[in-house]
Design a protein around this motif. Sequence first.
Motif, PDB file in Angstrom:
ATOM      1  N   ASN A 256       0.831  -1.198   0.000  1.00  0.00           N
ATOM      2  CA  ASN A 256       0.000   0.000   0.000  1.00  0.00           C
ATOM      3  C   ASN A 256       0.867   1.250   0.000  1.00  0.00           C
ATOM      4  O   ASN A 256       2.077   1.170  -0.129  1.00  0.00           O
ATOM      5  CB  ASN A 256      -0.971  -0.016   1.196  1.00  0.00           C
ATOM      6  N   TYR A 257       0.259   2.399   0.169  1.00  0.00           N
ATOM      7  CA  TYR A 257       0.982   3.661   0.066  1.00  0.00           C
ATOM      8  C   TYR A 257       2.000   3.879   1.187  1.00  0.00           C
ATOM      9  O   TYR A 257       2.896   4.704   1.056  1.00  0.00           O
ATOM     10  CB  TYR A 257      -0.008   4.834   0.016  1.00  0.00           C
ATOM     11  N   ASN A 258       1.895   3.166   2.311  1.00  0.00           N
ATOM     12  CA  ASN A 258       2.845   3.303   3.419  1.00  0.00           C
ATOM     13  C   ASN A 258       4.175   2.607   3.142  1.00  0.00           C
ATOM     14  O   ASN A 258       5.157   2.879   3.811  1.00  0.00           O
ATOM     15  CB  ASN A 258       2.275   2.705   4.711  1.00  0.00           C
ATOM     16  N   ILE A 259       4.183   1.689   2.208  1.00  0.00           N
ATOM     17  CA  ILE A 259       5.365   0.864   1.950  1.00  0.00           C
ATOM     18  C   ILE A 259       6.305   1.588   0.982  1.00  0.00           C
ATOM     19  O   ILE A 259       5.921   1.955  -0.116  1.00  0.00           O
ATOM     20  CB  ILE A 259       4.961  -0.502   1.340  1.00  0.00           C
ATOM     21  N   GLU A 260       7.542   1.767   1.428  1.00  0.00           N
ATOM     22  CA  GLU A 260       8.567   2.357   0.563  1.00  0.00           C
ATOM     23  C   GLU A 260       9.181   1.250  -0.284  1.00  0.00           C
ATOM     24  O   GLU A 260       9.384   0.136   0.200  1.00  0.00           O
ATOM     25  CB  GLU A 260       9.666   3.014   1.409  1.00  0.00           C
ATOM     26  N   LYS A 261       9.494   1.569  -1.549  1.00  0.00           N
ATOM     27  CA  LYS A 261      10.088   0.582  -2.452  1.00  0.00           C
ATOM     28  C   LYS A 261      11.358   1.163  -3.060  1.00  0.00           C
ATOM     29  O   LYS A 261      11.455   2.368  -3.275  1.00  0.00           O
ATOM     30  CB  LYS A 261       9.122   0.238  -3.573  1.00  0.00           C
ATOM     31  N   TYR A 262      12.295   0.270  -3.332  1.00  0.00           N
ATOM     32  CA  TYR A 262      13.548   0.679  -3.953  1.00  0.00           C
ATOM     33  C   TYR A 262      13.965  -0.430  -4.904  1.00  0.00           C
ATOM     34  O   TYR A 262      14.006  -1.598  -4.520  1.00  0.00           O
ATOM     35  CB  TYR A 262      14.608   0.896  -2.870  1.00  0.00           C
ATOM     36  N   LYS A 263      14.259  -0.068  -6.143  1.00  0.00           N
ATOM     37  CA  LYS A 263      14.599  -1.070  -7.151  1.00  0.00           C
ATOM     38  C   LYS A 263      16.074  -0.934  -7.536  1.00  0.00           C
ATOM     39  O   LYS A 263      16.538   0.159  -7.843  1.00  0.00           O
ATOM     40  CB  LYS A 263      13.716  -0.889  -8.374  1.00  0.00           C
ATOM     41  N   VAL A 264      16.787  -2.069  -7.487  1.00  0.00           N
ATOM     42  CA  VAL A 264      18.198  -2.126  -7.874  1.00  0.00           C
ATOM     43  C   VAL A 264      18.375  -3.327  -8.784  1.00  0.00           C
ATOM     44  O   VAL A 264      18.075  -4.457  -8.394  1.00  0.00           O
ATOM     45  CB  VAL A 264      19.116  -2.288  -6.636  1.00  0.00           C
ATOM     46  N   LYS A 265      18.866  -3.088  -9.990  1.00  0.00           N
ATOM     47  CA  LYS A 265      19.148  -4.164 -10.944  1.00  0.00           C
ATOM     48  C   LYS A 265      17.985  -5.152 -11.054  1.00  0.00           C
ATOM     49  O   LYS A 265      18.137  -6.358 -10.855  1.00  0.00           O
ATOM     50  CB  LYS A 265      20.428  -4.901 -10.556  1.00  0.00           C
ATOM     51  N   ASN A 266      16.806  -4.648 -11.332  1.00  0.00           N
ATOM     52  CA  ASN A 266      15.581  -5.451 -11.529  1.00  0.00           C
ATOM     53  C   ASN A 266      15.137  -6.213 -10.291  1.00  0.00           C
ATOM     54  O   ASN A 266      14.340  -7.135 -10.377  1.00  0.00           O
ATOM     55  CB  ASN A 266      15.732  -6.412 -12.708  1.00  0.00           C
ATOM     56  N   LYS A 267      15.666  -5.881  -9.115  1.00  0.00           N
ATOM     57  CA  LYS A 267      15.237  -6.504  -7.873  1.00  0.00           C
ATOM     58  C   LYS A 267      14.591  -5.416  -7.023  1.00  0.00           C
ATOM     59  O   LYS A 267      15.208  -4.376  -6.773  1.00  0.00           O
ATOM     60  CB  LYS A 267      16.420  -7.123  -7.143  1.00  0.00           C
TER      61      LYS A 267
END
Length: 94
Positions: A68-79
Amino acid sequence: MNFFPLYDKIIVIKLEEENKIGDIFIPINENNILKGKIIKVGCGKLLENGNIVPLLVKIDDLILFKDNYNIEKYKVKNKEYFFLKESDIISIIK
């Protein structure tokens, strides 16, 4: 990349597996419930009095959580990494 989560933060990777836990089917729907694996945990929840309460979850636990909107996401090399708090976890899978 090496992450060091602070206090009650938890770092999770989403598992791209079949949407089943044992014999229970988890439908893909608007609820966005994901299955993940914990790869890092912080030291615990910091209370107002300065004490730290250890987290219940640990590294390698399998969990269900809602994206949901509370969750921070970070993408590195397709992961994709999800940064959440223990209170964001719906269930630990045993």
